[in-house]
Design a protein around this motif. Structure first.
Motif, PDB file in Angstrom:
ATOM      1  N   ARG A 326       0.841  -1.195   0.000  1.00  0.00           N
ATOM      2  CA  ARG A 326       0.000   0.000   0.000  1.00  0.00           C
ATOM      3  C   ARG A 326       0.875   1.245   0.000  1.00  0.00           C
ATOM      4  NH1 ARG A 326      -3.293   0.142   5.566  1.00  0.00           N
ATOM      5  NH2 ARG A 326      -4.071  -1.848   4.733  1.00  0.00           N
ATOM      6  N   GLY A 327       0.460   2.264  -0.765  1.00  0.00           N
ATOM      7  CA  GLY A 327       1.278   3.453  -0.934  1.00  0.00           C
ATOM      8  C   GLY A 327       0.794   4.632  -0.115  1.00  0.00           C
ATOM      9  N   ARG A 328       1.348   5.798  -0.405  1.00  0.00           N
ATOM     10  CA  ARG A 328       1.068   6.998   0.391  1.00  0.00           C
ATOM     11  C   ARG A 328      -0.386   7.446   0.239  1.00  0.00           C
ATOM     12  NH1 ARG A 328       3.774  11.829  -3.323  1.00  0.00           N
ATOM     13  NH2 ARG A 328       1.928  12.058  -4.661  1.00  0.00           N
ATOM     14  N   ASP A 329      -1.034   7.119  -0.907  1.00  0.00           N
ATOM     15  CA  ASP A 329      -2.410   7.549  -1.156  1.00  0.00           C
ATOM     16  C   ASP A 329      -3.404   6.404  -0.978  1.00  0.00           C
ATOM     17  OD1 ASP A 329      -1.717  10.263  -1.977  1.00  0.00           O
ATOM     18  OD2 ASP A 329      -0.821   9.319  -3.738  1.00  0.00           O
ATOM     19  N   TRP A 330      -3.040   5.422  -0.199  1.00  0.00           N
ATOM     20  CA  TRP A 330      -3.910   4.269   0.041  1.00  0.00           C
ATOM     21  C   TRP A 330      -5.139   4.694   0.845  1.00  0.00           C
ATOM     22  CZ3 TRP A 330      -3.960  -0.798  -1.420  1.00  0.00           C
ATOM     23  CH2 TRP A 330      -4.762  -1.665  -0.703  1.00  0.00           C
ATOM     24  N   HIS A 331      -6.332   4.209   0.427  1.00  0.00           N
ATOM     25  CA  HIS A 331      -7.557   4.492   1.172  1.00  0.00           C
ATOM     26  C   HIS A 331      -8.571   3.368   0.974  1.00  0.00           C
ATOM     27  CE1 HIS A 331      -7.847   6.439  -2.819  1.00  0.00           C
ATOM     28  NE2 HIS A 331      -9.064   5.916  -2.830  1.00  0.00           N
ATOM     29  N   LEU A 376      -0.624  10.175  -8.131  1.00  0.00           N
ATOM     30  CA  LEU A 376      -1.209   9.356  -7.076  1.00  0.00           C
ATOM     31  C   LEU A 376      -0.464   8.033  -6.998  1.00  0.00           C
ATOM     32  CD1 LEU A 376      -5.006   9.921  -7.820  1.00  0.00           C
ATOM     33  CD2 LEU A 376      -3.681  10.925  -5.986  1.00  0.00           C
ATOM     34  N   PHE A 377      -0.151   7.621  -5.775  1.00  0.00           N
ATOM     35  CA  PHE A 377       0.527   6.348  -5.575  1.00  0.00           C
ATOM     36  C   PHE A 377      -0.248   5.553  -4.525  1.00  0.00           C
ATOM     37  CE2 PHE A 377       3.802   9.227  -7.137  1.00  0.00           C
ATOM     38  CZ  PHE A 377       4.363   8.468  -8.160  1.00  0.00           C
ATOM     39  N   GLU A 378      -1.245   4.830  -5.003  1.00  0.00           N
ATOM     40  CA  GLU A 378      -2.034   4.001  -4.092  1.00  0.00           C
ATOM     41  C   GLU A 378      -1.259   2.749  -3.694  1.00  0.00           C
ATOM     42  OE1 GLU A 378      -6.469   5.385  -5.509  1.00  0.00           O
ATOM     43  OE2 GLU A 378      -5.645   3.525  -6.324  1.00  0.00           O
ATOM     44  N   VAL A 379      -0.278   2.370  -4.507  1.00  0.00           N
ATOM     45  CA  VAL A 379       0.672   1.323  -4.132  1.00  0.00           C
ATOM     46  C   VAL A 379       2.075   1.827  -4.423  1.00  0.00           C
ATOM     47  CG1 VAL A 379      -0.900  -0.628  -4.496  1.00  0.00           C
ATOM     48  CG2 VAL A 379       0.470   0.204  -6.405  1.00  0.00           C
ATOM     49  N   GLN A 380       3.051   1.228  -3.758  1.00  0.00           N
ATOM     50  CA  GLN A 380       4.456   1.561  -3.984  1.00  0.00           C
ATOM     51  C   GLN A 380       5.252   0.277  -4.110  1.00  0.00           C
ATOM     52  OE1 GLN A 380       4.694   4.150  -0.423  1.00  0.00           O
ATOM     53  NE2 GLN A 380       5.444   5.757  -1.768  1.00  0.00           N
TER      54      GLN A 380
END
Length: 621
Positions: A326-331, A376-380
């Protein structure tokens, strides 16, 4: 057999055919009665519509059946405490009989009484229940809470072990549960889940969490709800309305969570919100207020282009086989089960990855600049290898060819990733040069591949190489603990990337340093429970307060140390959901993978292992 006008007619049609026809008729009848019932507004509430599917099959066991009724009753009681929301409830039972037990209504006591006529036992035709639920899902039943449009949602209370819905005359057993039934259920729920969130509450002796996570995870806004959180879940509509009233615009720069909490405090200063309330409100804001709503289109791409799923469309994105978290923009709540996953495809829409998590659930996530030019980075991308538990092989495993089978002039690289694993032992591999090929690993007893040691130097270099390729174009697209790593030409094996590195060789992979607005727990909310809690400033000091269920790790000196409260809660949450799961924790700025089933933790930098243990109701280890 009887003959009528030259046509042979069975005296007794096949049971399976009877059941299919019965379910179809029930669904058509339910659709008609639901449409007719709309005019009887006095029977309905003014709030959102909820379709409950109650599994009553014998696989639950008597205790599981009792648990199902208790959870359902708890939710109804919580609904009754919020007449301003005025939820509508419809009930379908799924067991020896699949039928509508109660039409939509806000008369919760009447709905409770209707359960007295439910029969326990039989198989688990969950797919038939979902098929029947389509009669409830009328588009006109979409409600508006503030600025949010809330479609009818489905709540499945089940052990997630479906059986063939054409056979309703046998008791449930492992022999009646097949992979085909699970696949049929997933196909049906995938279509329903595009517009209707599906929430799954696991119950019974041995619920199949993988199936339940797949059902809920592939729906828009759905998720797993633990039995202990049932009453909290009943406040879902209330929190949705609260989120709709927050005057906030999301910027998707990694700090929207703090903005939402600050807006919540300012808008409702006299209200008390639990941590779970806050998390739900944050999730609602991300789902409905994000400037880049795309997931419906992406799911349509995946459904229509399934044969092209394992396609790499953009060389700047993480390549297929890359490991992600999960990245910085995970929700998306715990859609990933707090674990890593594998990139298995690029969607046609710009900047969308298809990820298969180690729990086997799949979904799509944004990565990099969108059409609106927002990053957007929902995953990294991360360097955490796939660790097998009881599987023979799995998606994400790093593999090599077995040279006893293949000649040395094979046109593939020496190392690659498994991006698709079939039940029959067929494996699709993406090699380091981008070449794809299918191999056997157990298929008819043949093995064309070797699985690499996930902690070997070559496996580590392979994963680090993928990270560095991504970091060249998207420095924020890699895990934080890699963001101070200098790009080393010696580690980049692809010569085509060297020209990109040359122009940036003085740069390091760093994120923009933006001050984060701190919102301490218990300071801005009237929550007496949090006022007396001990601070986590000293995470591993010699003095501490042991919680009811405290996890410990063993140092080199042989002493047992408690995890910090945050890490302890993270481990215990994973343990409660799946005792065989793994989770990443942080101790003194070092990252460790906790392998619960083996009672060990692995330092992701040094690969050193140490013991862990759980202490229950004891003051000291």
């Amino acid at each position: 057999m009887v003959k009528a006008s030259g046509i042979h007619i069975r005296e007794k049609p096949m049971p399976g055919l009877i059941n299919v026809i019965s379910v179809i008729r029930s669904q058509l009848s339910l659709s008609v009665s639901t449409i007719q019932d709309r005019s009887l507004s006095h029977k309905h509430g003014t709030g959102p519509y909820n379709v409950f599917i109650l599994d009553t099959s014998s696989s639950l066991g008597q205790n599981g059946y009792k648990q199902t009724k208790e959870i359902f009753t708890d939710i109804l009681e919580e609904y009754s405490k919020h007449p301003d929301i005025d939820e509508n409830v419809g009930v379908i039972v799924c067991g020896r009989h699949v039928k509508c037990q109660h039409h939509f209504s806000n008369r919760y006591e009447d709905i409770k009484l209707s359960l007295n006529n439910v029969e326990f036992g039989g198989p688990s035709p969950i797919a038939a229940a979902f098929f029947l639920s389509r009669g409830f899902l009328i588009s006109d039943f979409t409600k508006q809470l503030g600025t949010f449009h809330v479609p009818p949602r489905i709540i499945l209370i089940s052990d997630g072990r479906p059986t063939d819905f054409t056979d309703l005359y046998c008791d449930d057993s492992p022999q009646t549960e097949t992979a085909r039934d699970v696949d049929q259920l997933q196909q049906l729920t995938r279509k329903i889940g595009r517009t209707h969130p599906i929430f799954c509450i696991p119950v019974g002796r041995n619920p199949d969490m993988t199936t339940l996570e797949l059902i809920s995870g592939q729906s828009r806004g759905g998720r797993i709800v633990l039995p202990s959180d049932a009453r909290q879940f009943a406040k879902y509509s209330q929190n949705t309305r609260t989120a709709s009233m927050l005057p906030i615009t999301l910027k998707n720069d990694g700090h929207d969570r703090e903005r939402i909490l600050t807006s919540l405090v300012s808008t409702f200063p006299d209200n008390a919100y639990t941590e779970m309330d806050q998390n739900e409100i944050i999730e609602m804001c991300f789902l409905e207020k994000s400037p880049c709503k795309f997931r419906d289109d992406v799911e349509e791409d995946i459904e229509n282009e399934r044969e092209k799923l394992y396609e790499e469309r953009d060389t700047r994105l993480p390549s297929l086989g890359s490991r992600v978290r999960r990245g910085r923009d995970w929700h998306f709540s715990d859609q990933d089960n707090l674990g890593p996953g594998t990139v298995i495809g690029h969607c046609k829409k710009k900047g969308i990855l298809v990820v298969e998590w180690d729990t086997c659930s799949r979904n799509t996530y944004r990565f990099g600049p969108m059409d609106s030019s927002i990053e957007l980075f929902e995953v990294q991308v991360c360097n955490e290898p796939r660790i097998l538990e009881n599987e023979l092989i799995a998606t994400g495993c790093i593999v090599k060819r077995d040279w006893t089978v293949y000649e040395q002039d094979d046109d593939t690289d020496d190392i690659g990733s498994a991006i698709s694993v079939q039940e029959n032992g067929a494996v699709l591999v993406q090699w380091q040069n981008g070449f794809q090929k299918a191999y056997r690993y157990g298929y008819e007893g043949h093995f064309d591949l070797q699985i690499c040691d996930p902690f070997s130097p070559e496996a580590a270099r392979y994963l680090e190489d993928k990270i560095r390729k991504v970091a060249i174009n998207f420095p924020d697209g890699v895990q934080p603990y890699h963001q101070d790593v200098k790009i080393d030409l010696g580690y980049v094996s692809d010569p085509s990337l060297k020209k990109h590195v040359d122009s940036r060789e003085e740069n390091t992979v760093t994120s923009k340093t933006i001050p984060i607005l701190k919102v301490p727990k218990g300071v801005y909310f009237r929550n007496d429970k949090l006022k007396n809690e001990i601070s986590d400033v000293e995470t591993d000091g010699p003095t501490f307060s042991v919680s009811r269920n405290q996890w410990f790790w063993k140092s080199r000196e042989g002493t047992w140390n408690p995890y910090s409260r945050e890490m302890n809660d993270r481990i215990h949450k994973c343990y409660a959901r799946n005792p065989k799961s793994t989770v990443i924790v942080t101790i003194h700025d070092q990252s460790y993978r906790v392998v619960i089933a083996k009672n060990i933790q692995i330092n992701l930098t040094t690969r050193e292992t140490s013991e862990i243990k759980l202490v229950i109701n004891e003051p000291s280890p």
